[in-house]
Design a protein around this motif. Structure first.
Motif, PDB file in Angstrom:
ATOM      1  N   PRO A 139       0.821  -1.224   0.000  1.00 39.94           N
ATOM      2  CA  PRO A 139       0.000   0.000   0.000  1.00 39.94           C
ATOM      3  C   PRO A 139       0.846   1.262   0.000  1.00 39.94           C
ATOM      4  N   GLU A 140       2.016   1.224   0.652  1.00 34.98           N
ATOM      5  CA  GLU A 140       2.894   2.394   0.688  1.00 34.98           C
ATOM      6  C   GLU A 140       3.395   2.737  -0.710  1.00 34.98           C
ATOM      7  N   ILE A 142       1.948   1.895  -3.597  1.00 38.85           N
ATOM      8  CA  ILE A 142       0.797   2.361  -4.361  1.00 38.85           C
ATOM      9  C   ILE A 142       0.507   3.828  -4.051  1.00 38.85           C
ATOM     10  N   GLY A 143       0.559   4.189  -2.771  1.00 39.92           N
ATOM     11  CA  GLY A 143       0.287   5.569  -2.382  1.00 39.92           C
ATOM     12  C   GLY A 143       1.275   6.543  -2.981  1.00 39.92           C
ATOM     13  N   ARG A 144       2.551   6.197  -2.984  1.00 38.45           N
ATOM     14  CA  ARG A 144       3.582   7.080  -3.561  1.00 38.45           C
ATOM     15  C   ARG A 144       3.398   7.225  -5.065  1.00 38.45           C
ATOM     16  N   ALA A 145       3.063   6.133  -5.751  1.00 35.35           N
ATOM     17  CA  ALA A 145       2.864   6.194  -7.199  1.00 35.35           C
ATOM     18  C   ALA A 145       1.634   7.032  -7.544  1.00 35.35           C
ATOM     19  N   GLN A 146       0.579   6.886  -6.762  1.00 35.42           N
ATOM     20  CA  GLN A 146      -0.631   7.674  -7.013  1.00 35.42           C
ATOM     21  C   GLN A 146      -0.376   9.162  -6.765  1.00 35.42           C
ATOM     22  N   GLU A 147       0.502   9.470  -5.837  1.00 38.88           N
ATOM     23  CA  GLU A 147       0.854  10.872  -5.600  1.00 38.88           C
ATOM     24  C   GLU A 147       1.614  11.460  -6.787  1.00 38.88           C
ATOM     25  N   LEU A 148       2.470  10.654  -7.433  1.00 34.43           N
ATOM     26  CA  LEU A 148       3.237  11.134  -8.585  1.00 34.43           C
ATOM     27  C   LEU A 148       2.332  11.401  -9.776  1.00 34.43           C
ATOM     28  N   TRP A 149       1.443  10.445 -10.101  1.00 32.94           N
ATOM     29  CA  TRP A 149       0.651  10.568 -11.326  1.00 32.94           C
ATOM     30  C   TRP A 149      -0.767  11.096 -11.110  1.00 32.94           C
ATOM     31  N   GLY A 150      -1.273  11.006  -9.888  1.00 35.17           N
ATOM     32  CA  GLY A 150      -2.626  11.474  -9.636  1.00 35.17           C
ATOM     33  C   GLY A 150      -3.701  10.604 -10.234  1.00 35.17           C
ATOM     34  N   VAL A 151      -3.384   9.331 -10.479  1.00 36.93           N
ATOM     35  CA  VAL A 151      -4.352   8.386 -11.044  1.00 36.93           C
ATOM     36  C   VAL A 151      -4.296   7.092 -10.246  1.00 36.93           C
ATOM     37  N   PRO A 152      -5.334   6.237 -10.337  1.00 38.69           N
ATOM     38  CA  PRO A 152      -5.327   4.986  -9.575  1.00 38.69           C
ATOM     39  C   PRO A 152      -4.197   4.045 -10.015  1.00 38.69           C
ATOM     40  N   VAL A 153      -3.550   3.429  -9.048  1.00 39.29           N
ATOM     41  CA  VAL A 153      -2.618   2.334  -9.295  1.00 39.29           C
ATOM     42  C   VAL A 153      -3.309   1.081  -8.781  1.00 39.29           C
TER      43      VAL A 153
END
Length: 298
Positions: A139-140, A142-153
Motif C-alpha cells: 500500500p505504501e 501504491i500511495g507514492r505512485a498515485q501521488e506522482l501521477w494522480g491516477v489509480p494504481v
C-alpha cells in the motif's frame, strides 16, 4: 501457395513456461479460446477503447507482456512495447508517445519514484490508470505512485497457469478498494482458500489459494505427474501461494511460495530457468527517439 486453414478455438495458440524453485520449466498450453476470452474480459473490465494506448514493458515471454499487447489491439487501440530499462532511461520519449495506461511491476515503480524528482517528465505521462503485479505491491508503494501521477494504481494477482490475473482491483469509482488486497476474483473464476489436504478454510484464515474456471489451464504439456500435483479434486488449481479471503471476498495474498529474485527490473524464478532465459531479448526494436528503443503496434 495452397490454402491455409484458420485455427479452431481449441487449437494451441501459445506455449508458456513456468517454473518453481528447483524444477525445470514446465510448459503451459494456452488455446485461442483461452487467450481471446481472458483478454476480451479485461478489455471490457478496464473500459479500453480505440483512443487508448498501452505502455508494456513486461517481457514477451511473460504472460502479462503478451496479454498487454493483445488487450490493446482487441480494443482497437495501440500499444508501446519497450523494455523496463528503456522507459526508465527515457521518460521524455514515453511522454511524447502519450500512453493512456501502463502495466508497471513493483521494481519499475520503485525505480521511477526514486528517479522522479530529478526528471519531471515521469509525472507528465498522460496516464488514466496504472496496473501493477508480478510481485506483492505494498500500500505504501501504491500511495507514492498515485501521488506522482494522480491516477489509480490498481493491484492484481495471478499466475501463468491462469493466463495472468486471478483477482484484480478495477476502477475505484465502481468497486471499493481494500488496503493490502489484490482485489476480487475475475469474472468467470472462483477462489477458495484450502488447507494442505484440500479442505476449504473460512474467511480470514490463511491457506493455499486455489482457483477454478474456464480460463484456468487444463494441465502441463506432456507432464501428467506435475498436472496431477497441481490440482485438487473438482478441477481446483493449486497456485502454491498463500493468502486469505476477507468477509467480503476480497483476496489478500500474503506470500509467494515460489521464490523469486529481481534482475534488471524483471522477476525471475530461481533455479534452472534463469540460465535458459538469461540471453533472451529484452525488447522489440522498432524505432528510436534519441536512443529510446520501442515498437508501436496498432
Amino acid at each position: 501457395v495452397g490454402s491455409v486453414a484458420w485455427p479452431e478455438a481449441d487449437d494451441l495458440a501459445l506455449l508458456l513456461l513456468t517454473s518453481g524453485t528447483t524444477d525445470q520449466p514446465r510448459r503451459v498450453p494456452a488455446t485461442h479460446r483461452n487467450l481471446l476470452s481472458t483478454c476480451s474480459a479485461r478489455v471490457m473490465a478496464r473500459k479500453l477503447t480505440t483512443r487508448d494506448r498501452g505502455l508494456s514493458s513486461a517481457p514477451a515471454y511473460f504472460v502479462l507482456g503478451l496479454a498487454g499487447v493483445a488487450e490493446s489491439l482487441i480494443a482497437g487501440g495501440s500499444v508501446i512495447v519497450t523494455s523496463a530499462a528503456e522507459l526508465v532511461r527515457h521518460p521524455d520519449a514515453v511522454r511524447d508517445l502519450r500512453p493512456t495506461w501502463a502495466w508497471l511491476n513493483p521494481a519499475i515503480l520503485e525505480t521511477i519514484l526514486e528517479a522522479g524528482p530529478a526528471n519531471p517528465a515521469f509525472a507528465e505521462w498522460p496516464l488514466r490508470h496504472i496496473r501493477s503485479g508480478g510481485a506483492l505491491v505494498t500500500p505504501e508503494l501504491i500511495g507514492r505512485a498515485q501521488e506522482l501521477w494522480g491516477v489509480p494504481v490498481l493491484n492484481g494477482y495471478g499466475t501463468t497457469e491462469t493466463l495472468g490475473y486471478i483477482s484484480a482491483e478495477e476502477s475505484p469509482q465502481t468497486i471499493p478498494r481494500k488496503p493490502g488486497s489484490v482485489g476480487l476474483a475475475r469474472p468467470g473464476l472462483e477462489i477458495v482458500i484450502r488447507d494442505p489436504e484440500g479442505a476449504p478454510l473460512p474467511p480470514g484464515v490463511t491457506g493455499e489459494i486455489t482457483v477454478r474456471g474456464d480460463r484456468v489451464f487444463s494441465g502441463y504439456l506432456d507432464d501428467p505427474d506435475a498436472t496431477a500435483a497441481a490440482f485438487f479434486a473438482g478441477g481446483w488449481y493449486r497456485t502454491g501461494d498463500l493468502g486469505y479471503l476477507g468477509e467480503d471476498d476480497y483476496l489478500f495474498a500474503t506470500r509467494r511460495a515460489r521464490e523469486m529474485i529481481n534482475r534488471q527490473f524483471e522477476q525471475w524464478g530461481l533455479g534452472l530457468e534463469i540460465e535458459g532465459q538469461g540471453a533472451a531479448s529484452r525488447f522489440a526494436d522498432g524505432g528510436s527517439n534519441e536512443g529510446f528503443r520501442w515498437h508501436l503496434s496498432a
